[in-house]
Motif scaffolding. Structure first.
Motif, PDB file in Angstrom:
ATOM      1  N   GLY A 281       0.775  -1.176   0.140  1.00 34.08           N
ATOM      2  CA  GLY A 281       0.039  -0.235  -0.118  1.00 34.08           C
ATOM      3  C   GLY A 281       0.721   1.188  -0.064  1.00 34.08           C
ATOM      4  O   GLY A 281       0.203   2.527  -0.429  1.00 34.08           O
ATOM      5  N   ARG A 282       2.246   1.334   0.182  1.00 35.13           N
ATOM      6  CA  ARG A 282       2.817   2.261   0.353  1.00 35.13           C
ATOM      7  C   ARG A 282       3.244   2.803  -1.334  1.00 35.13           C
ATOM      8  O   ARG A 282       3.317   1.900  -1.871  1.00 35.13           O
ATOM      9  N   PRO A 283       3.666   3.921  -1.699  1.00 34.67           N
ATOM     10  CA  PRO A 283       3.839   4.343  -2.824  1.00 34.67           C
ATOM     11  C   PRO A 283       5.474   3.695  -3.178  1.00 34.67           C
ATOM     12  O   PRO A 283       6.311   3.479  -2.182  1.00 34.67           O
ATOM     13  N   PHE A 284       5.606   3.657  -4.484  1.00 37.41           N
ATOM     14  CA  PHE A 284       6.966   3.515  -4.913  1.00 37.41           C
ATOM     15  C   PHE A 284       7.948   4.511  -4.380  1.00 37.41           C
ATOM     16  O   PHE A 284       7.479   5.783  -4.503  1.00 37.41           O
ATOM     17  N   PRO A 285       9.107   4.492  -3.973  1.00 38.32           N
ATOM     18  CA  PRO A 285      10.031   5.628  -3.554  1.00 38.32           C
ATOM     19  C   PRO A 285      10.309   6.401  -4.494  1.00 38.32           C
ATOM     20  O   PRO A 285      10.512   6.129  -5.907  1.00 38.32           O
ATOM     21  N   ASP A 286      10.260   7.585  -4.386  1.00 37.58           N
ATOM     22  CA  ASP A 286      10.467   8.698  -5.163  1.00 37.58           C
ATOM     23  C   ASP A 286      11.604   8.707  -6.209  1.00 37.58           C
ATOM     24  O   ASP A 286      11.711   8.680  -7.421  1.00 37.58           O
ATOM     25  N   HIS A 287      12.982   8.156  -5.407  1.00 36.14           N
ATOM     26  CA  HIS A 287      14.160   7.854  -6.028  1.00 36.14           C
ATOM     27  C   HIS A 287      14.050   6.866  -7.151  1.00 36.14           C
ATOM     28  O   HIS A 287      14.922   6.681  -8.163  1.00 36.14           O
ATOM     29  N   GLU A 288      13.060   5.835  -6.929  1.00 37.76           N
ATOM     30  CA  GLU A 288      12.846   4.698  -8.005  1.00 37.76           C
ATOM     31  C   GLU A 288      11.894   5.108  -9.239  1.00 37.76           C
ATOM     32  O   GLU A 288      11.924   4.432 -10.111  1.00 37.76           O
ATOM     33  N   LEU A 289      11.160   6.000  -9.232  1.00 37.98           N
ATOM     34  CA  LEU A 289      10.408   6.202 -10.364  1.00 37.98           C
ATOM     35  C   LEU A 289      10.703   6.490 -11.621  1.00 37.98           C
ATOM     36  O   LEU A 289      10.162   5.898 -12.562  1.00 37.98           O
ATOM     37  N   ALA A 290      11.920   7.102 -11.729  1.00 36.43           N
ATOM     38  CA  ALA A 290      12.380   7.449 -12.974  1.00 36.43           C
ATOM     39  C   ALA A 290      13.089   6.005 -13.457  1.00 36.43           C
ATOM     40  O   ALA A 290      13.606   6.117 -14.739  1.00 36.43           O
ATOM     41  N   GLY A 291      13.457   5.115 -12.614  1.00 33.48           N
ATOM     42  CA  GLY A 291      14.433   4.021 -13.055  1.00 33.48           C
ATOM     43  C   GLY A 291      13.452   3.207 -13.894  1.00 33.48           C
ATOM     44  O   GLY A 291      12.263   2.972 -13.408  1.00 33.48           O
ATOM     45  N   GLU A 292      14.364   2.302 -14.553  1.00 31.14           N
ATOM     46  CA  GLU A 292      13.656   1.081 -15.359  1.00 31.14           C
ATOM     47  C   GLU A 292      13.282  -0.063 -14.200  1.00 31.14           C
ATOM     48  O   GLU A 292      13.948  -0.444 -13.213  1.00 31.14           O
ATOM     49  N   GLY A 293      12.006  -0.515 -14.542  1.00 35.30           N
ATOM     50  CA  GLY A 293      11.312  -1.853 -13.799  1.00 35.30           C
ATOM     51  C   GLY A 293      10.622  -2.664 -14.762  1.00 35.30           C
ATOM     52  O   GLY A 293      10.706  -2.212 -15.885  1.00 35.30           O
ATOM     53  N   PHE A 294      10.918  -3.825 -14.137  1.00 35.76           N
ATOM     54  CA  PHE A 294      10.486  -5.052 -15.170  1.00 35.76           C
ATOM     55  C   PHE A 294       9.445  -5.999 -14.235  1.00 35.76           C
ATOM     56  O   PHE A 294       9.458  -6.438 -12.937  1.00 35.76           O
ATOM     57  N   LEU A 295       8.407  -6.270 -15.254  1.00 40.77           N
ATOM     58  CA  LEU A 295       7.259  -7.343 -14.588  1.00 40.77           C
ATOM     59  C   LEU A 295       7.915  -8.774 -14.385  1.00 40.77           C
ATOM     60  O   LEU A 295       8.330  -9.202 -15.454  1.00 40.77           O
TER      61      LEU A 295
END
Length: 411
Positions: A281-295
């Motif tokens: 339920g917590r948001p993704f950390p701000d410093h991670e938002l611009a980074g690439e992520g994969f499902l």
């Protein structure tokens, strides 16, 4: 009567078997002198080191998968039922995960200085290093009993992967020549992996590090060197300092499980915009938002889902299994923040033989899907290919091989 006849035949065959083994042992010694010694000498290994390494060494006939030189390969079907081919949840048995994390928290206090030095030098968090150390050798408590030269010599001479393992054997000789450890003290697993981090010899030469400042990289008896070596390995493989390994998430029905994979990355902000949210339920950390992520959906729709970062795939450089990397991430989180099990349950999937999955893969390949090879391993390409096939037939995508598919996905 039949049992007596079988006993007589066994006794008659025993001398021949002993003779055959003696012949193979002689071939082995000739191979060491004629093949391994020239290769080792070319890498700077002295005859003294070579002779010390192989003093009294004979073949280890107890190792699995040996092929006698000149013998035809076995034609028996290799039906396997390993953990990765059953329910993925089997990999996360509570005792193993909780036990590793509990000892890891003790080790975090005991080796705080060495962990801090390693993190400052390599950028890899201590709890990740601890999780790998715990998984690989129980923090040095697991017995590593084998003579590395006997194991690698046997496997180099009698394994289908002989060329690769012969090169590892020469690398082990280079380690002994450099004085990192006496030849008679170089202990390995049955597969030839060395010391507490379980490095193969080439990885030792590339990544073993001196963590205690004594000028040697001793991954057998030095905890500080073990910590530094694991951290150095991950750093050299591309660990991104300051980023997490990943987050457990909920994936809404509007987001297809066929979007899984390291070749379908988006920024974490984009995943969030699609409705994917952290399960906490917590948001993704701000410093991670611009980074690439994969499902990542290791059981498709039948288990936990994750948005992982590039660091997850660095963990896979240590072991190619998705489940291994998830284990490391989860144990690391438990050590650092006392986190518990993944929130989503693992569904009742699995129970398939590797040959079953391979047959499905060949059927999907015939339809034009890229499953990553018909190897019987349900990796991400196979999972999403199943999902795409399901969607093409009008079914809801679940992205995991299931018993009911065997009758439909046939060669």
């Amino acid at each position: 009567m039949l049992r007596r006849l079988l006993l007589v035949l066994t006794l008659l065959a025993a001398p021949a078997l002993a003779q055959d083994r003696a012949d193979v042992e002689r071939q082995f010694q000739a191979w060491l002198d004629e093949t391994i010694w020239p290769a080792a000498s070319a890498e700077g290994v002295s005859r003294e080191t070579f002779d010390a390494a192989f003093a009294g060494v004979t073949l280890d006939w107890s190792l699995p998968g040996l092929v006698v030189p000149g013998a035809p390969p076995s034609e028996e079907p290799q039906v396997q039922r390993q953990t990765e081919f059953g329910s993925p949840g089997n990999y996360f048995r509570r005792g193993s995960v909780e036990g590793t994390a509990a000892i890891g928290r003790q080790m975090a206090q005991r080796h705080a200085d060495a962990l801090a030095r390693a993190e400052a030098r390599y950028g890899v968090p201590g709890h990740i290093v601890l999780a790998i150390w715990g998984r690989e050798s129980g923090f040095g408590r697991v017995d590593i009993p084998h003579n590395a030269f006997r194991v690698l010599g046997t496997l180099g001479f009698m394994s289908p992967r002989g060329d690769y393992l012969s090169r590892e054997l020469v690398a082990a000789l280079q380690i002994a020549e450099a004085g990192h450890v006496p030849a008679d003290a170089m202990k390995s697993s049955w597969a030839g992996a060395l010391g507490q981090p379980q490095f193969m010899p080439f990885n030792f030469l590339a990544f073993a590090a001196d963590g205690d400042g004594d000028g040697r990289a001793d991954i057998w008896d030095s905890e500080a060197d073990t910590i530094a070596s694991i951290a150095n390995f991950l750093a050299e493989k591309g660990w991104v300092a300051g980023r997490d390994w990943g987050f457990e998430v909920t994936v809404p029905p509007s987001v297809s499980c066929t979007l899984e994979g390291p070749d379908q990355g988006r920024t974490i902000a984009e995943w969030a915009e699609m409705g994917i949210a952290r399960i906490s339920g917590r948001p993704f950390p701000d410093h991670e938002l611009a980074g690439e992520g994969f499902l990542l959906m290791p059981a498709g729709r039948h288990g936990p889902a994750f948005i992982v970062t590039p660091n997850f795939y660095v963990l896979k450089a240590y072991n190619v299994s998705d489940l291994y990397a998830l284990f490391i991430g989860n144990v690391g989180d438990r050590i650092a923040w006392n986190m518990g099990d993944f929130a989503a349950p693992w569904g009742p999937v699995g129970g398939l033989y590797r040959s079953d999955v391979a047959a499905m893969q060949r059927a999907l390949e015939a339809m034009g899907h890229d499953v990553g090879g018909a190897d019987g391993l349900p990796g991400f390409k196979t999972r999403r290919s199943i999902g795409r096939w399901q969607e093409e037939t009008g079914a809801a995508a679940t992205c995991f091989p299931e018993e009911g598919m065997k009758a439909v996905l046939r060669e």
